[in-house]
Scaffold this motif. Structure first.
Motif, mmCIF file in Angstrom:
data_model
loop_
_atom_site.group_PDB
_atom_site.id
_atom_site.type_symbol
_atom_site.label_atom_id
_atom_site.label_comp_id
_atom_site.label_asym_id
_atom_site.label_seq_id
_atom_site.Cartn_x
_atom_site.Cartn_y
_atom_site.Cartn_z
ATOM 1 N N PHE A 1 16.667 29.722 10.734
ATOM 2 C CA PHE A 1 15.737 28.728 10.211
ATOM 3 C C PHE A 1 14.427 28.731 10.992
ATOM 4 N N LYS A 2 14.534 28.800 12.332
ATOM 5 C CA LYS A 2 13.337 28.818 13.190
ATOM 6 C C LYS A 2 12.443 30.010 12.832
ATOM 7 N N PRO B 1 18.071 14.938 7.830
ATOM 8 C CA PRO B 1 16.787 14.574 8.463
ATOM 9 C C PRO B 1 15.667 14.374 7.453
ATOM 10 N N LEU B 2 15.847 14.885 6.253
ATOM 11 C CA LEU B 2 14.813 14.734 5.219
ATOM 12 C C LEU B 2 15.063 13.501 4.349
ATOM 13 N N ASP C 1 22.093 31.288 3.617
ATOM 14 C CA ASP C 1 21.009 30.386 4.035
ATOM 15 C C ASP C 1 20.537 29.389 2.976
ATOM 16 N N VAL C 2 20.040 28.242 3.509
ATOM 17 C CA VAL C 2 19.349 27.277 2.658
ATOM 18 C C VAL C 2 17.956 27.849 2.435
ATOM 19 N N GLN D 1 26.701 22.487 6.646
ATOM 20 C CA GLN D 1 25.346 23.016 6.881
ATOM 21 C C GLN D 1 24.333 22.295 5.990
ATOM 22 N N GLU E 1 15.274 26.623 0.133
ATOM 23 C CA GLU E 1 14.127 25.752 -0.101
ATOM 24 C C GLU E 1 14.583 24.342 -0.453
ATOM 25 N N VAL E 2 13.928 23.357 0.192
ATOM 26 C CA VAL E 2 14.176 21.970 -0.224
ATOM 27 C C VAL E 2 12.922 21.517 -0.948
ATOM 28 N N ASN F 1 22.353 29.819 12.585
ATOM 29 C CA ASN F 1 21.640 29.094 11.530
ATOM 30 C C ASN F 1 20.303 28.578 12.028
ATOM 31 N N TRP F 2 20.352 28.045 13.252
ATOM 32 C CA TRP F 2 19.142 27.485 13.828
ATOM 33 C C TRP F 2 18.084 28.569 14.003
ATOM 34 N N ARG G 1 23.749 18.654 7.022
ATOM 35 C CA ARG G 1 22.911 18.641 8.236
ATOM 36 C C ARG G 1 21.459 18.918 7.898
ATOM 37 N N THR G 2 21.244 19.830 6.966
ATOM 38 C CA THR G 2 19.880 20.204 6.575
ATOM 39 C C THR G 2 19.175 19.054 5.860
#
Ligand SMILES: Cc1cc2nc3c(=O)[nH]c(=O)nc-3n(C[C@H](O)[C@H](O)[C@H](O)COP(=O)(O)OP(=O)(O)OC[C@H]3O[C@@H](n4cnc5c(N)ncnc54)[C@H](O)[C@@H]3O)c2cc1C
Ligand SMILES: NC(=O)C1=CN([C@@H]2O[C@H](COP(=O)(O)OP(=O)(O)OC[C@H]3O[C@@H](n4cnc5c(N)ncnc54)[C@H](OP(=O)(O)O)[C@@H]3O)[C@@H](O)[C@H]2O)C=CC1
Ligand SMILES: CC(C)=CCC[C@@H](C)[C@H]1CC[C@H]2C3=C(CC[C@]12C)[C@@]1(C)CC[C@H](O)C[C@@H]1CC3
Length: 510
Positions: free
Chosen positions: A44-45, A134-135, A106-107, A127, A109-110, A40-41, A130-131
Motif C-alpha cells: 500500500f505504501k 479509517p475512512l 490487493d485493495v 484486510q 481503489e476506494v 500489505n502495508w 481494516r482498510t
C-alpha cells in the motif's frame, strides 16, 4: 467424545491436539499475520497494487492461453492450495486440474463519491475492514471470519447479520472482472453482460477466473449499540426474530444464538458514534475478553435466573464485525478446550485464533475420521417462515448447540437462487457447528435427511461444507437454467470447467 484410534500416536494427536496448536500453530500463525500485515502495508505504501493489477491479469490470461494452446485434456481451477481456503474440505480436483495462479491480493481503489471499493479476489474480510474503517466506511455485508476472501465469497456465497437489509454478498457486488476460458478479459454488471453477472455467484469458479470486484460500501460509525433479548420459548423467539428481520424500519444487524431447542438470545444492533447512557462499552475484540458466544450465553443465564431486563452494550464496530473470529464461532472449544479460560486468555489470547489454513494443513487423518463420524458443520438456508419447523428438525437429527441464526434477503434476480414471488424473500441461515448429540446420529444419513428437508422447504445449502445430494437433487435445489445457458454461450467454458456439482459434492472433497 471418544473415538477409536488405531495407535497410541493417533490417540495423542486427537486428545492433545491443543498441544500442537499451542506449541507450533499459534507461533507460526503469528509470524504469518506479521508477515502479511507488513506485506500489505508495504504494497500500500508503495502504491503498487493498482499499477500492477493489469500486469497480474495479463499473467492469468497467459496461463489460460497456454492451456488453450495445449491438448486441453485437463480442466482448470485456481492454484490456491485447498489447505489455505475456508472451505471445510480439501478439493481433490486440484490435483488433476491445471492450476491457474490468480495471485491477486490487493485493495485497488476506494471511491468515496460512488461509495464503492474495488478489490482483487484474495483480499480478505479482515484486510478490507481494516482498510475501510479509517475512512469511515464499511462493506454493506461483512462475513465475519477475518480470513474469508472476496473471490471465495463471490464464487461461493457470503452472509452476515446485515443481510436482512442488503442481501447476500453477491447482492452488494456491482461489477466483476473475469478472465474467461478463451483467454479474454471481460467485465460484467447488471447493465453489461447481465446474464454472466447473475450467473457468477454460487458458480464456484466454473465460468471464469475472477480478477477484480467492485463492491458497495456504506457509511460506518464507531460502535454498534447491541441489545440482547433472551427467550425460553422457541415460538416466541422465532416470532421476535422474524419480526425484527422483516420490519419496515429494521435494526441494522439482527442475529440469534440458540443454546437449547427452547432457549436463546436475539440480538439487534445499530451503528452509533457515541456511547449512550443505557449501556456500557464492551470491547469484545480485545485478547483477554471472554469469547463472544460465551458472553451471549451469560445474558441468557442472567435472564433465567430472574433478571428479565434486555441488556444493551456498545461494541467497537470492527470488534462486532469479527465477533466470531476469535473462537471460530464455537469450533475452537473442541480444539483448545481451555481457550476461554481467563488465565489462558490473558497470557496467550493475543495469539488466538490459530490460522484456519494451518489447522487444515496439519489435520491428521485420525482427526479427519473424527470429523467425518462425529462432527457436523453445515449451514442450511430456509425461508424465514419455516424457522421454527427447521429448528425442530435440526434438533431431531443433530442436536448441536449453539445454533447460529442469521436472516438474509434473497433478491428476485436471475441466477441460481429461486424466490417464490415479489421483489425479494426473507430467508434464515441456520448454522450448526459441533458434535451432534442426537440419538442415532449418523453423518451421511442424518445430513441426507436434512438436505431433503431443505429441498422440500424451498431452501438451499451452503457449499463450503459437505453436500451429499445427488446431481438431480442438487439441480432441484439450485436453478441451473441461466447457468447452463451462460456455459453454453461461453467459448471453451465447458471444456475448461466442470459443473458446480463436480466441484462441491462430497466425493470430490476429502
Ligand atoms: C485505497 C486504499 C487502499 C488500501 N489498500 C490496502 C491494502 O491493500 N492492504 C492493506 O493492508 N491496507 C490497505 N490500506 C490501508 C488500510 O487503510 C489500513 O490502514 C492498513 O491495512 C493498516 O491498518 P491496521 O488497523 O492493521 O493498522 P494501523 O495500526 O492502523 O496501521 C499499521 C501501519 O499501517 C500504516 N497505515 C495505516 N493506515 C494507513 C493508510 N491509510 N495509508 C497508508 N498507511 C497506513 C501506518 O503507518 C502503520 O505503520 C488501504 C487504504 C486505502 C485508503
Ligand atoms: N459468513 C459466511 O458467509 C461464510 C462463508 N463461508 C464460505 O467459505 C467460502 C469462502 O472461503 P474462501 O477461502 O474465501 O474461498 P475458497 O478458496 O474456498 O473458494 C471457494 C470457491 O470459489 C472459487 N474461487 C475463489 N476465488 C476465485 C477466483 N479468483 N476465480 C475463480 N474462482 C474462484 C474457488 O475455486 P477453485 O476451486 O478453483 O479454487 C472455490 O470453488 C465460500 O464458499 C463461503 O460461502 C465460510 C464461512 C462463513
Ligand atoms: C457463518 C457461516 C455461514 C459459516 C461458519 C462456518 C465456520 C464455523 C467453519 C468454516 C470453516 C470451518 C473449519 C473448521 C471449523 C468450522 C469452520 C471455521 C476447522 C477449523 C475445524 C478443525 C479442522 O481441523 C480444520 C477446520 C477448517 C475449516
Amino acid at each position: 467424545m471418544t473415538i477409536q484410534t488405531d495407535t497410541f500416536a493417533e490417540y495423542v494427536i486427537v486428545e492433545y491436539r491443543w498441544l500442537i496448536v499451542i506449541v507450533a500453530l499459534l507461533p507460526i500463525s503469528l509470524l504469518w499475520k506479521v508477515w502479511s500485515t507488513f506485506r500489505n502495508w508495504l504494497v500500500f505504501k508503495l502504491n503498487s497494487a493498482p499499477r500492477m493489477h493489469d500486469k497480474k491479469v495479463k499473467d492469468v490470461q497467459r496461463q489460460v492461453k497456454e492451456w488453450l494452446a495445449g491438448d486441453r485434456n485437463t480442466r482448470l481451477c485456481t492454484a490456491r492450495p485447498t489447505w489455505q481456503t475456508m472451505s471445510f474440505r480439501h478439493g481433490l480436483y486440484k490435483k488433476t486440474s491445471t492450476n491457474i495462479s490468480v495471485n491477486l491480493v490487493d485493495v485497488l481503489e476506494v471511491d468515496t463519491k460512488n461509495m464503492t471499493v474495488r478489490c482483487e479476489p484474495l483480499v480478505t474480510m479482515g484486510q478490507l475492514s481494516r482498510t475501510l474503517e479509517p475512512l469511515g466506511l464499511a462493506l454493506a455485508v461483512v462475513p465475519e471470519l477475518d480470513q474469508l476472501t472476496v473471490g471465495g465469497l463471490v464464487m461461493g456465497t457470503g452472509v452476515e447479520t446485515s443481510s436482512h437489509i442488503h442481501g447476500l454478498f453477491q447482492h452488494i457486488c456491482l461489477q466483476y472482472e473475469l478472465v474467461m476460458a478463451d483467454g479474454s478479459v471481460i467485465t460484467c454488471s447488471k447493465d453489461e453482460r447481465a446474464d454472466l453477472f447473475y450467473a457468477v455467484p454460487w458458480s464456484y469458479g466454473t465460468l471464469g477466473f475472477l480478477t477484480s470486484v467492485v463492491i458497495k460500501v456504506v457509511p460506518a460509525k464507531k460502535y454498534v449499540r447491541l441489545q440482547y433479548e433472551s427467550y425460553t420459548n422457541l415460538p416466541e423467539l422465532a416470532a421476535r426474530f422474524s419480526k425484527e428481520s422483516l420490519s419496515k424500519e429494521p435494526h441494522q444487524f439482527v442475529e440469534a444464538l440458540l443454546f437449547t431447542k427452547d432457549t436463546g438470545v436475539v440480538m439487534t444492533g445499530d451503528m452509533v458514534d457515541e456511547i449512550g447512557m443505557d449501556g456500557k462499552l464492551n470491547s469484545i475484540g480485545k485478547w483477554y475478553t471472554e469469547w463472544f458466544y460465551k458472553q451471549v450465553e451469560r445474558h441468557l443465564k442472567r435472564y433465567t435466573a430472574g433478571d428479565r431486563q434486555p441488556v444493551v452494550e456498545y461494541i467497537p464496530l470492527r470488534d462486532y464485525y469479527h465477533r466470531h473470529t476469535r473462537s471460530l464461532f464455537w469450533e475452537l472449544q473442541d480444539i483448545v478446550p481451555f481457550g476461554n479460560n481467563i488465565i489462558f486468555r490473558v497470557l496467550f489470547g493475543w495469539l488466538m485464533p490459530p490460522e484456519v489454513s494451518l489447522l487444515k494443513l496439519t489435520q491428521p487423518k485420525t482427526v479427519t475420521k473424527l470429523y467425518d463420524r462425529a462432527h457436523i458443520i453445515q449451514d442450511m438456508l430456509v425461508p424465514i417462515d419455516r424457522l421454527e419447523k427447521a429448528v425442530l428438525k435440526f434438533h431431531e437429527e443433530f442436536e448441536v448447540y449453539p445454533i447460529w441464526l442469521c436472516p438474509f434477503k434473497v433478491l428476485n434476480q436471475p441466477g441460481q437462487l429461486r424466490v417464490k414471488s415479489g421483489d425479494w424473500q426473507m430467508f434464515v441461515d441456520i448454522g450448526v457447528y459441533g458434535v451432534p448429540k442426537a440419538k442415532g446420529y449418523e453423518t451421511v444419513a442424518s445430513t441426507r435427511r436434512i438436505e431433503s428437508f431443505v429441498v422440500q422447504n424451498d431452501g438451499f445449502q451452503m457449499l463450503y461444507a459437505d453436500t451429499y445430494t445427488t446431481l438431480e437433487e442438487f439441480r432441484q435445489m439450485f436453478d441451473h437454467t441461466l447457468y447452463d445457458k451462460v456455459r453454453d454461450s461461453l467459448p471453451f467454458c465447458k471444456e475448461a470447467f466442470p459443473e458446480i456439482y463436480g466441484k462441491v459434492n462430497r466425493t470430490v472433497r476429502k
